[in-house]
Design a protein around this motif. Structure first.
Motif, PDB file in Angstrom:
ATOM      1  N   GLU A   1      66.845  59.819  28.656  1.00 33.26           N
ATOM      2  CA  GLU A   1      65.849  59.131  29.495  1.00 33.26           C
ATOM      3  C   GLU A   1      64.501  59.835  29.424  1.00 33.26           C
ATOM      4  OE1 GLU A   1      67.944  59.345  33.182  1.00 33.26           O
ATOM      5  OE2 GLU A   1      68.697  57.301  33.008  1.00 33.26           O
TER       6      GLU A   1
ATOM      7  N   GLU B   1      63.321  61.615  26.927  1.00 29.33           N
ATOM      8  CA  GLU B   1      62.714  61.401  25.618  1.00 29.33           C
ATOM      9  C   GLU B   1      62.107  60.007  25.513  1.00 29.33           C
ATOM     10  OE1 GLU B   1      64.098  61.237  20.974  1.00 29.33           O
ATOM     11  OE2 GLU B   1      65.107  62.649  22.303  1.00 29.33           O
ATOM     12  N   ARG B   2      62.765  59.007  26.055  1.00 29.71           N
ATOM     13  CA  ARG B   2      62.307  57.625  25.986  1.00 29.71           C
ATOM     14  C   ARG B   2      61.186  57.351  26.978  1.00 29.71           C
ATOM     15  NH1 ARG B   2      66.856  55.710  26.375  1.00 29.71           N
ATOM     16  NH2 ARG B   2      66.947  55.421  28.599  1.00 29.71           N
TER      17      ARG B   2
ATOM     18  N   THR C   1      53.693  54.690  23.819  1.00 28.62           N
ATOM     19  CA  THR C   1      53.490  54.187  25.184  1.00 28.62           C
ATOM     20  C   THR C   1      52.249  53.301  25.167  1.00 28.62           C
ATOM     21  OG1 THR C   1      54.467  56.222  26.032  1.00 28.62           O
ATOM     22  CG2 THR C   1      53.249  54.853  27.601  1.00 28.62           C
TER      23      THR C   1
END
Length: 118
Positions: free
Chosen positions: A19, A21-22, A53
């Motif tokens: 989580e 890393e994402r 992002t």
């Protein structure tokens, strides 16, 4: 979060490596009352980037007591430049860009969440 007043956010918790890393990669912009809280077991220098992002964020670094260490405002979408916490932090709160200023969040203000122990 308390800064100049109380503000409530519904936050997703990123508390495991996958989580974290994402994070908010490949996601649409956050609503005003949404965020993502990253929780780390140890307070140390943190650094975040905006790789993959698509929307600008405010990245708020928080110490174990819930005090804001620093804020990286309006982080540039897709940037791979690391934005350092400039101090020990074990929590990082990501909000829509400009939201930190809108709510009066500043270094030294307190973030309330069960993860932080004042």
């Amino acid at each position: 979060m308390t800064a100049s007043g109380e503000h409530a956010f519904l936050v997703e918790i990123a508390d495991d490596a996958a989580e974290q890393e994402r994070g908010l990669m490949f996601r649409p912009p956050l609503a005003d009352d949404r965020g993502m809280l990253f929780q780390f077991p140890v307070a140390e220098e943190q650094g975040f980037w905006m790789k993959n992002t698509p929307s600008s964020l405010d990245i708020i670094y928080i110490d174990p007591t819930g005090r804001i260490v620093s804020i990286a405002s309006h982080a540039v979408p897709y940037s791979e430049v690391t934005l350092p916490s400039n101090g020990a932090a074990n929590g990082v709160l990501e909000l829509r860009a400009g939201r930190a200023e809108e709510i009066g969040a500043v270094p030294g203000a307190r973030v309330k969440h069960p993860f932080f122990k004042p």
